[in-house]
Design an enzyme around this catalytic site. Structure first.
Site, PDB file in Angstrom:
ATOM      1  N   LYS A 208       3.244  11.887   6.038  1.00 27.16           N
ATOM      2  CA  LYS A 208       3.533  11.626   4.627  1.00 27.16           C
ATOM      3  C   LYS A 208       3.973  12.922   3.964  1.00 27.16           C
ATOM      4  CE  LYS A 208       1.389  10.029   0.347  1.00 27.16           C
ATOM      5  NZ  LYS A 208       0.238   9.345  -0.257  1.00 27.16           N
ATOM      6  N   LYS A 261       6.614   8.266   5.737  1.00 23.11           N
ATOM      7  CA  LYS A 261       6.780   7.970   4.317  1.00 23.11           C
ATOM      8  C   LYS A 261       7.272   9.201   3.587  1.00 23.11           C
ATOM      9  CE  LYS A 261       4.061   6.997   0.259  1.00 23.11           C
ATOM     10  NZ  LYS A 261       2.755   7.015  -0.341  1.00 23.11           N
TER      11      LYS A 261
HETATM   12  C1  PBG Z   1      -1.717   7.526  -2.848  1.00 31.03           C
HETATM   13  C2  PBG Z   1      -0.368   6.936  -2.574  1.00 31.03           C
HETATM   14  C3  PBG Z   1       0.880   7.287  -3.116  1.00 31.03           C
HETATM   15  C4  PBG Z   1       1.792   6.365  -2.605  1.00 31.03           C
HETATM   16  C5  PBG Z   1       1.101   5.507  -1.761  1.00 31.03           C
HETATM   17  N1  PBG Z   1      -0.235   5.891  -1.752  1.00 31.03           N
HETATM   18  C6  PBG Z   1       1.270   8.308  -4.097  1.00 31.03           C
HETATM   19  C7  PBG Z   1       1.099   9.740  -3.817  1.00 31.03           C
HETATM   20  O1  PBG Z   1       0.739  10.163  -2.720  1.00 31.03           O
HETATM   21  O2  PBG Z   1       1.309  10.486  -4.755  1.00 31.03           O
HETATM   22  C8  PBG Z   1       3.258   6.312  -2.951  1.00 31.03           C
HETATM   23  C9  PBG Z   1       3.891   4.984  -2.815  1.00 31.03           C
HETATM   24  C10 PBG Z   1       5.208   4.844  -3.487  1.00 31.03           C
HETATM   25  O3  PBG Z   1       5.790   5.781  -4.063  1.00 31.03           O
HETATM   26  O4  PBG Z   1       5.725   3.722  -3.449  1.00 31.03           O
HETATM   27  N2  PBG Z   1      -1.953   8.783  -2.316  1.00 31.03           N
END
Ligand code: PBG
Length: 335
Positions: A208, A261
């Site tokens: 991520k 992601k």
């Molecule tokens: C929580 C999380 C996030 C997303 C999914 N789980 C945001 C982040 O890490 O700031 C993002 C999902 C999206 O942008 O559609 N940590």
């Protein structure tokens, strides 16, 4: 052997000297036959934001077409997803109150826990993935607990494990940790196994990135960090080798499925992780990717349906088995 009986080289080019690649594109039937990648509604997972309380349904301005629902308002949406052939949902529970530790994350009556119980009771065909992170629940909006201004990795692990157990007891099929703390997959796996929840799986947000494409989500989940940013725990978008290490580390810790992601700016990373693992691989077509398509489509600048399907097939072609996408319901309908 006389010369005219010798094997002739196959003509790669026609009399004019062209390789006629267009022969394979001539008719719908031929195009279907030589199609290399398929996309089906079964590849899609729909994210859903779940509100505490009752009778609530709020449009999310940064994600046109998406709403936050209280648990009692979910059934019509779930019915539509199930009817469209979408096999899974990814739940984001929102808290009634935030605190320093994010303690509503392990409240057995939290929004995600209640939604999970409802789905397992009334929509047993839907696979429930529950996002697991502290950021929507903490007053400071970071994904781990704070020690001063630092995110304390190891102090966060038992809290994540506690929240994972609560979600597993509610009936989640897969826990999906998105916090990016080191060692969390092992901590969650150990906690689940110790509690006799060996069959609850883990879809790790294994690779991520610290991405600007999460902007609209943070508005949807009210989870923007109150100070600083997430670059101390989420990955640098410049790093592809480290991206593979991250996913392989989570595989070693016991993840059942991996994830890259965001998706569109990271298709090479999806391919690299695909080639490094035999686990099922998901990608997350995130909020900013969705919002850009919606905004351009609203202005009539692009054909939404074609752009969405082309993007999703690109993610499959890159190597994703599953796609988490806010387009899930629409795309399943088009397919
Ligand atoms: C929580 C999380 C996030 C997303 C999914 N789980 C945001 C982040 O890490 O700031 C993002 C999902 C999206 O942008 O559609 N940590």
């Amino acid at each position: 052997m006389s010369d005219d009986l010798a094997p002739q080289p196959l003509p790669a080019r026609d009399a004019k000297g062209f390789p006629r690649l267009r022969r394979l594109r001539r008719t719908d039937g031929i195009r279907r036959m030589v199609c290399e990648t398929t996309l089906s509604s079964h590849d899609l997972i729909a994210p859903l934001f779940v509100l505490p309380g009752h009778g609530a349904e709020e449009e999310i301005s940064s994600l046109p077409g998406q709403c936050r629902y209280s648990v009692d308002r979910l059934p019509p949406v779930l019915s539509r997803l199930q009817a469209a052939g979408v096999p899974g949902v990814l739940l984001f529970g929102l808290p009634a109150h935030k605190d320093h530790q994010g303690s509503e994350a392990w409240d057995d009556n939290g929004a995600a826990q209640r939604a999970t119980r409802l789905i397992k009771r009334d929509f047993p065909d839907l696979c429930v993935f529950t996002d697991l992170c502290l950021c929507p629940f903490t007053s400071h909006g970071h994904c781990g607990v704070l020690n001063g201004q630092e995110i304390d990795n190891d102090a966060t692990l038992p809290l994540l494990a506690k929240a994972a157990l609560s979600l597993a007891h509610a009936g989640a099929d897969f826990i999906a940790p998105s916090d990016m703390m080191d060692g969390r997959v092992a901590a969650i796996r150990n906690a689940l196994d110790a509690a006799g929840m060996e069959m609850t799986g883990i879809l790790s947000y294994s690779t991520k990135f610290a991405s600007a494409f999460y902007g609209p989500f943070r508005e949807a989940a009210h989870s923007a960090p109150a100070f600083g940013d997430r670059r101390g725990y989420q990955m640098d978008p410049a790093n592809a080798r480290e991206a593979v290490r991250e996913s392989l580390q989570d595989e070693a810790e016991g993840a059942d499925m991996l994830m890259v992601k965001p998706a569109l700016a990271f298709l090479d990373v999806i391919r690299a992780v695909r080639e490094a693992t035999r686990l099922p691989l998901a990608c997350y077509n995130v909020s900013g990717e969705y919002a850009m398509v919606k905004a351009a489509a609203e202005r009539g600048w692009i054909d939404e349906r074609r752009v969405v399907l082309e993007s999703l097939i690109g993610m499959k072609r890159a190597g994703a088995d599953l796609i988490i996408t806010y387009h899930a319901l629409d795309a399943a309908g088009w397919l």
